[in-house]
Design a protein around this motif. Structure first.
Motif, PDB file in Angstrom:
ATOM      1  N   LEU A 179       0.829  -1.205   0.000  1.00 43.89           N
ATOM      2  CA  LEU A 179       0.000   0.000   0.000  1.00 43.89           C
ATOM      3  C   LEU A 179       0.863   1.254   0.000  1.00 43.89           C
ATOM      4  O   LEU A 179       0.607   2.208  -0.762  1.00 43.89           O
ATOM      5  N   THR A 180       1.900   1.269   0.826  1.00 39.78           N
ATOM      6  CA  THR A 180       2.769   2.444   0.926  1.00 39.78           C
ATOM      7  C   THR A 180       3.511   2.692  -0.381  1.00 39.78           C
ATOM      8  O   THR A 180       3.644   3.845  -0.825  1.00 39.78           O
ATOM      9  N   ALA A 181       3.982   1.636  -1.014  1.00 35.97           N
ATOM     10  CA  ALA A 181       4.681   1.790  -2.291  1.00 35.97           C
ATOM     11  C   ALA A 181       3.741   2.338  -3.358  1.00 35.97           C
ATOM     12  O   ALA A 181       4.137   3.208  -4.160  1.00 35.97           O
ATOM     13  N   LEU A 182       2.498   1.873  -3.378  1.00 31.84           N
ATOM     14  CA  LEU A 182       1.536   2.390  -4.353  1.00 31.84           C
ATOM     15  C   LEU A 182       1.210   3.851  -4.087  1.00 31.84           C
ATOM     16  O   LEU A 182       0.985   4.632  -5.026  1.00 31.84           O
ATOM     17  N   LEU A 183       1.189   4.248  -2.817  1.00 27.60           N
ATOM     18  CA  LEU A 183       0.987   5.664  -2.496  1.00 27.60           C
ATOM     19  C   LEU A 183       2.121   6.515  -3.054  1.00 27.60           C
ATOM     20  O   LEU A 183       1.883   7.593  -3.618  1.00 27.60           O
ATOM     21  N   ALA A 184       3.349   6.041  -2.897  1.00 25.24           N
ATOM     22  CA  ALA A 184       4.494   6.779  -3.414  1.00 25.24           C
ATOM     23  C   ALA A 184       4.451   6.852  -4.936  1.00 25.24           C
ATOM     24  O   ALA A 184       4.737   7.901  -5.535  1.00 25.24           O
ATOM     25  N   ALA A 185       4.072   5.739  -5.568  1.00 26.55           N
ATOM     26  CA  ALA A 185       3.979   5.726  -7.028  1.00 26.55           C
ATOM     27  C   ALA A 185       2.893   6.684  -7.510  1.00 26.55           C
ATOM     28  O   ALA A 185       3.069   7.403  -8.499  1.00 26.55           O
ATOM     29  N   ARG A 186       1.768   6.695  -6.814  1.00 27.46           N
ATOM     30  CA  ARG A 186       0.678   7.598  -7.191  1.00 27.46           C
ATOM     31  C   ARG A 186       1.090   9.055  -7.030  1.00 27.46           C
ATOM     32  O   ARG A 186       0.743   9.914  -7.868  1.00 27.46           O
ATOM     33  N   ASP A 187       1.856   9.344  -5.978  1.00 20.70           N
ATOM     34  CA  ASP A 187       2.284  10.728  -5.766  1.00 20.70           C
ATOM     35  C   ASP A 187       3.194  11.197  -6.890  1.00 20.70           C
ATOM     36  O   ASP A 187       3.115  12.358  -7.314  1.00 20.70           O
ATOM     37  N   ARG A 188       4.056  10.295  -7.380  1.00 20.37           N
ATOM     38  CA  ARG A 188       4.932  10.697  -8.475  1.00 20.37           C
ATOM     39  C   ARG A 188       4.137  11.007  -9.740  1.00 20.37           C
ATOM     40  O   ARG A 188       4.430  11.973 -10.453  1.00 20.37           O
TER      41      ARG A 188
END
Length: 523
Positions: A179-188
């Motif tokens: 979940l955290t990695a997908l949040l970071a990817a979405r922010d980029r």
């Protein structure tokens, strides 16, 4: 270093008559160090006996009502005062705890992906519980935060990212890491979404995942507000690996449908069959489409430590993020998950909260070690300490040797089962997971699924072996996960014999129950 408050502030003020009452004897006794010592020695002795038991045994699955009563009977009836310490009650609680758990240290345990821990790790986990240092902030857990930095450096040697740019943070489980990695990817991809939401985007955000992706990935997509229709499923081959040669076409079609793809999620050791997606090829696909490549290596990332099996993760250095569970193939207490970023700056993009009571306004040498700005958890266990301690004491060879042993035993199981005429393997193992079916001559295809389920349930109820099951192409298969380095050919032969015996009994009972049979004989 000051030795007391009086060294700084002078003599403490005299207590007043209106002050709080003194601690009761019961309250004081509950925190007594000598009582802790005696209890720890007793519990350590019982756990030592537990570890010495090398018998072949599976799960003793109790009726929940029976266990509920047993547990309730162990609760003190005292409600108005602190009950007297009852060593016998504690011992019975420990015995019930160990006796009803999955026997992860037994050669009969082949069912799940969590392991019997390195015993030293259990001791350090107890230390963490007693000293209670939440490790999201340096000031609350100094050594855990330093240990996290050291383990990041050690493990990145096997990943291969720029040592001055990458970052690692510990999280409570692979689901939270994904979940955290997908949040970071979405922010980029959508830096405005954190403050403005998804309204106004030219198309709905979407991710691409394997048909064999762990459910935590699709669950994370749901948490992020990405609907099922925005989850693009990538086709897999017969072994459960993403078909990189077909992925590009599927991504192009999704883009034509108006989806705004921002992340491709690959697996390094799928849960069902332990399959490793072709990371190098998928990295090229992700690059062509401008996608973040996240690798869910919760189970299989540990193969990086093995000279024999590291090639399974060829191309990992081109990924943007990696989930790595230490409570699986690094044999640590759960949960302990390591989330790596190739670009450390991206780690801070996942979260943007500020709170004066924890986040300092000015950076300093201490804040550089904080991780609360890179993870969902404000308070988290110092989960890195068992791993760092075991690594510090034994070195990486301990992990590599056990991983090699587990994979070798899985290969041996494959050869043994493949040689049996009434069994069929579903794939060649890429790590320590093997799926297969019991398929005697004359078995009707329509009954295959039900037979595997019944075998698995009866094996579990028998209490000698603990195996799991998984659906492959919609049909159940038996599944073994080799997590105990003590498992050998003898144990595998015992399991094969037991599966065959159970399968024959199931089929025999089914034939007896068919119309046209009476009292076990044809009418």
């Amino acid at each position: 270093m000051t030795s007391s408050l009086s060294d700084v502030h002078g003599s403490p003020p005299e207590p007043t008559a209106e002050g709080p009452p003194a601690p009761t004897p019961g309250l004081t006794a509950a925190f007594d160090p000598e009582r802790f010592h005696d209890g720890a020695v007793e519990i350590a002795g019982r756990l030592t006996s537990h570890l010495r038991d090398r018998s072949v045994r599976g799960l003793d699955l109790l009726d929940p009502a029976v266990l509920l009563k047993a547990a309730r009977d162990l609760m003190t009836p005292e409600r108005r005062r602190v009950a007297d310490f009852d060593a016998d009650r504690v011992n019975r609680i420990v015995d019930l705890y160990t006796g009803t758990g999955i026997p992860v240290h037994s050669p009969g345990y082949m069912g799940r992906q969590f392991s019997g821990v390195v015993p030293l790790a259990g001791l350090i986990d107890m230390v963490g519980s007693v000293v209670n240092q939440p490790s999201s902030f340096y000031e609350a857990g100094q050594l855990p935060n330093v240990a996290e930095r050291l383990m990041a450096e050690e493990l990145n040697r096997f990943i291969g990212w720029d040592r001055d740019r990458f970052a690692m943070v510990t999280t409570s489980g692979g689901s939270l890491a994904n979940l955290t990695a997908l949040l970071a990817a979405r922010d980029r991809a959508f830096p405005q979404i954190w403050t403005r939401g998804a309204a106004g985007l030219p198309g709905p955000p979407a991710i691409a995942v394997s048909e064999e992706a762990h459910y935590s990935v699709t669950r994370a997509a749901g948490v992020l507000g990405i609907g099922e229709r925005q989850i693009v499923r990538l086709p897999v081959d017969h072994a459960g690996r993403i078909r990189a040669d077909l992925a590009g076409k599927v991504l192009q079609e999704a883009t034509r449908r108006g989806l705004r793809l921002f992340c491709l999620v690959a697996s390094a050791g799928t849960t069902s069959m332990g399959a490793f997606d072709p990371l190098e090829d998928l990295a090229a696909v992700a690059h062509r489409h401008g996608l973040w490549l996240h690798v869910d290596g919760a189970h299989g990332a540990s193969l990086l430590l093995s000279d024999r099996h590291r090639d399974r993760l060829r191309g990992i250095e081109r990924a943007d993020s990696l989930t790595w569970d230490a409570h699986k193939m690094l044999f640590m207490p759960a949960p302990c998950t390591l989330l790596f970023y190739r670009d450390g700056a991206a780690a801070r993009g996942a979260f943007r909260q500020r709170a004066s009571y924890v986040f300092d306004e000015e950076p300093d040498i201490y804040r550089a070690y904080d991780s609360a700005d890179k993870t969902l958890e404000c308070t988290k266990r110092p989960m890195i300490m068992p791993l760092w301690t075991v690594w510090s004491v034994y070195g990486p060879a301990l992990f590599a040797q056990k991983i090699d042993r587990l994979c070798a035993v899985a290969r041996q199981a494959y050869r043994m089962i493949d040689a049996e005429p009434d069994f069929a393997v579903a794939h060649e193992p890429e790590s320590n997971i093997l799926c297969f079916r019991y398929l005697p001559d004359g078995l009707e295809p329509a009954t295959t699924h039900r037979l595997q389920l019944e075998i698995r349930n009866r094996i579990r109820s028998g209490g000698r072996f603990f195996i799991s099951k998984v659906d492959i192409d919609g049909v159940a298969a038996l599944r073994v996960v080799v997590m105990n380095h003590l498992i050998d050919a003898g144990h595998l032969a015992m399991l094969i014999t037991e599966i065959r015996d159970v399968g024959r009994r199931v089929l025999g009972a089914s034939a007896t129950a068919r119309p046209g049979h009476r009292n076990g004989s044809p009418s």
